[in-house]
Motif scaffolding. Structure first.
Motif, PDB file in Angstrom:
ATOM      1  N   TYR A   4       0.823  -1.203   0.000  1.00 19.05           N
ATOM      2  CA  TYR A   4       0.000   0.000   0.000  1.00 19.05           C
ATOM      3  C   TYR A   4       0.857   1.253   0.000  1.00 19.05           C
ATOM      4  O   TYR A   4       1.829   1.336   0.747  1.00 19.05           O
ATOM      5  N   TRP A   5       0.483   2.212  -0.851  1.00 17.38           N
ATOM      6  CA  TRP A   5       1.021   3.568  -0.759  1.00 17.38           C
ATOM      7  C   TRP A   5       0.093   4.304   0.174  1.00 17.38           C
ATOM      8  O   TRP A   5      -1.124   4.333  -0.043  1.00 17.38           O
ATOM      9  N   ILE A   6       0.649   4.914   1.197  1.00 19.22           N
ATOM     10  CA  ILE A   6      -0.153   5.704   2.131  1.00 19.22           C
ATOM     11  C   ILE A   6       0.438   7.105   2.160  1.00 19.22           C
ATOM     12  O   ILE A   6       1.598   7.287   2.537  1.00 19.22           O
ATOM     13  N   TYR A  21      -1.130  17.038 -10.749  1.00 19.11           N
ATOM     14  CA  TYR A  21      -0.378  15.855 -10.309  1.00 19.11           C
ATOM     15  C   TYR A  21      -1.281  14.622 -10.347  1.00 19.11           C
ATOM     16  O   TYR A  21      -0.918  13.595 -10.924  1.00 19.11           O
ATOM     17  N   ALA A  22      -2.457  14.726  -9.722  1.00 16.94           N
ATOM     18  CA  ALA A  22      -3.366  13.578  -9.644  1.00 16.94           C
ATOM     19  C   ALA A  22      -3.787  13.111 -11.042  1.00 16.94           C
ATOM     20  O   ALA A  22      -3.814  11.907 -11.321  1.00 16.94           O
ATOM     21  N   GLU A  23      -4.108  14.043 -11.913  1.00 15.51           N
ATOM     22  CA  GLU A  23      -4.520  13.688 -13.273  1.00 15.51           C
ATOM     23  C   GLU A  23      -3.383  13.007 -14.037  1.00 15.51           C
ATOM     24  O   GLU A  23      -3.618  12.102 -14.830  1.00 15.51           O
ATOM     25  N   GLY A  34      -1.786  -0.403  -9.549  1.00  9.73           N
ATOM     26  CA  GLY A  34      -2.334   0.339  -8.418  1.00  9.73           C
ATOM     27  C   GLY A  34      -3.849   0.447  -8.484  1.00  9.73           C
ATOM     28  O   GLY A  34      -4.423   0.672  -9.550  1.00  9.73           O
ATOM     29  N   LEU A  35      -4.479   0.268  -7.347  1.00 10.57           N
ATOM     30  CA  LEU A  35      -5.926   0.364  -7.207  1.00 10.57           C
ATOM     31  C   LEU A  35      -6.227   1.418  -6.151  1.00 10.57           C
ATOM     32  O   LEU A  35      -5.799   1.270  -4.997  1.00 10.57           O
ATOM     33  N   PRO A  36      -6.953   2.493  -6.499  1.00 11.17           N
ATOM     34  CA  PRO A  36      -7.231   3.526  -5.508  1.00 11.17           C
ATOM     35  C   PRO A  36      -8.239   3.040  -4.463  1.00 11.17           C
ATOM     36  O   PRO A  36      -9.298   2.507  -4.815  1.00 11.17           O
ATOM     37  N   LEU A  37      -7.893   3.197  -3.194  1.00 10.06           N
ATOM     38  CA  LEU A  37      -8.783   2.791  -2.108  1.00 10.06           C
ATOM     39  C   LEU A  37      -9.341   3.984  -1.345  1.00 10.06           C
ATOM     40  O   LEU A  37     -10.498   3.973  -0.933  1.00 10.06           O
ATOM     41  N   ARG A  53      -5.905  15.295   4.408  1.00  8.83           N
ATOM     42  CA  ARG A  53      -6.145  14.462   3.233  1.00  8.83           C
ATOM     43  C   ARG A  53      -5.308  13.199   3.348  1.00  8.83           C
ATOM     44  O   ARG A  53      -4.111  13.253   3.619  1.00  8.83           O
ATOM     45  N   THR A  54      -5.936  12.065   3.116  1.00  5.27           N
ATOM     46  CA  THR A  54      -5.260  10.774   3.117  1.00  5.27           C
ATOM     47  C   THR A  54      -5.537  10.093   1.787  1.00  5.27           C
ATOM     48  O   THR A  54      -6.679  10.083   1.318  1.00  5.27           O
ATOM     49  N   VAL A  55      -4.481   9.544   1.195  1.00  2.24           N
ATOM     50  CA  VAL A  55      -4.628   8.810  -0.062  1.00  2.24           C
ATOM     51  C   VAL A  55      -3.980   7.439   0.119  1.00  2.24           C
ATOM     52  O   VAL A  55      -2.856   7.343   0.608  1.00  2.24           O
ATOM     53  N   VAL A  56      -4.706   6.385  -0.267  1.00  2.00           N
ATOM     54  CA  VAL A  56      -4.196   5.021  -0.158  1.00  2.00           C
ATOM     55  C   VAL A  56      -4.404   4.316  -1.498  1.00  2.00           C
ATOM     56  O   VAL A  56      -5.512   4.303  -2.036  1.00  2.00           O
ATOM     57  N   TRP A  57      -3.318   3.743  -2.011  1.00  2.41           N
ATOM     58  CA  TRP A  57      -3.345   2.912  -3.218  1.00  2.41           C
ATOM     59  C   TRP A  57      -2.905   1.508  -2.840  1.00  2.41           C
ATOM     60  O   TRP A  57      -1.950   1.342  -2.090  1.00  2.41           O
ATOM     61  N   GLU A  58      -3.593   0.519  -3.363  1.00  3.67           N
ATOM     62  CA  GLU A  58      -3.218  -0.878  -3.161  1.00  3.67           C
ATOM     63  C   GLU A  58      -2.488  -1.374  -4.407  1.00  3.67           C
ATOM     64  O   GLU A  58      -2.902  -1.083  -5.533  1.00  3.67           O
ATOM     65  N   PHE A  59      -1.401  -2.122  -4.183  1.00  2.85           N
ATOM     66  CA  PHE A  59      -0.615  -2.707  -5.268  1.00  2.85           C
ATOM     67  C   PHE A  59      -0.575  -4.221  -5.113  1.00  2.85           C
ATOM     68  O   PHE A  59      -0.724  -4.744  -4.002  1.00  2.85           O
ATOM     69  N   PRO A  60      -0.324  -4.938  -6.197  1.00  2.00           N
ATOM     70  CA  PRO A  60      -0.267  -6.393  -6.124  1.00  2.00           C
ATOM     71  C   PRO A  60       0.817  -6.906  -5.178  1.00  2.00           C
ATOM     72  O   PRO A  60       0.666  -7.951  -4.567  1.00  2.00           O
TER      73      PRO A  60
END
Length: 98
Positions: A4-6, A21-23, A34-37, A53-60
């Motif tokens: 996870y990217w946190i 940046y996000a775009e 990556g899957l946005p959670l 603000r919190t951003v979490v991405w899940e990776f394999p």
């Protein structure tokens, strides 16, 4: 094991830079699996610092998450916001109780 990217944001001085940046990085992150959670949203802080603000991405897996973060494409995207954004960012390997 998934990873996870946190990212915990403490300051954003230019919302337009963060939007660019996000775009820019969203398709790059997705191309690495990556899957946005979590991306912002309602939150309640019980202990410690409050991050607006919190951003979490899940990776394999952990290796794929690192590979994405270290990629030239992602780093070029982060260049769009890094001078106007302060965040704590970690890549964390998940675990299972099974």
């Amino acid at each position: 094991m998934k990873a996870y990217w946190i990212s915990l944001y403490t300051k954003v001085n230019d919302q337009e830079n963060l939007k660019k940046y996000a775009e820019t990085v969203t398709p790059i992150i997705k191309s690495y699996g990556g899957l946005p959670l979590v991306r912002g949203g309602k939150h309640t802080t019980f202990d410690g610092d409050d991050f607006f603000r919190t951003v979490v991405w899940e990776f394999p897996n952990y290796e794929q998450a690192l590979k994405c973060h270290q990629s030239k494409e992602y780093q070029a995207g982060w260049d769009l916001a890094k001078k106007t954004t302060i965040r704590h960012m970690q890549i964390v390997e998940g675990f299972s109780t099974e």
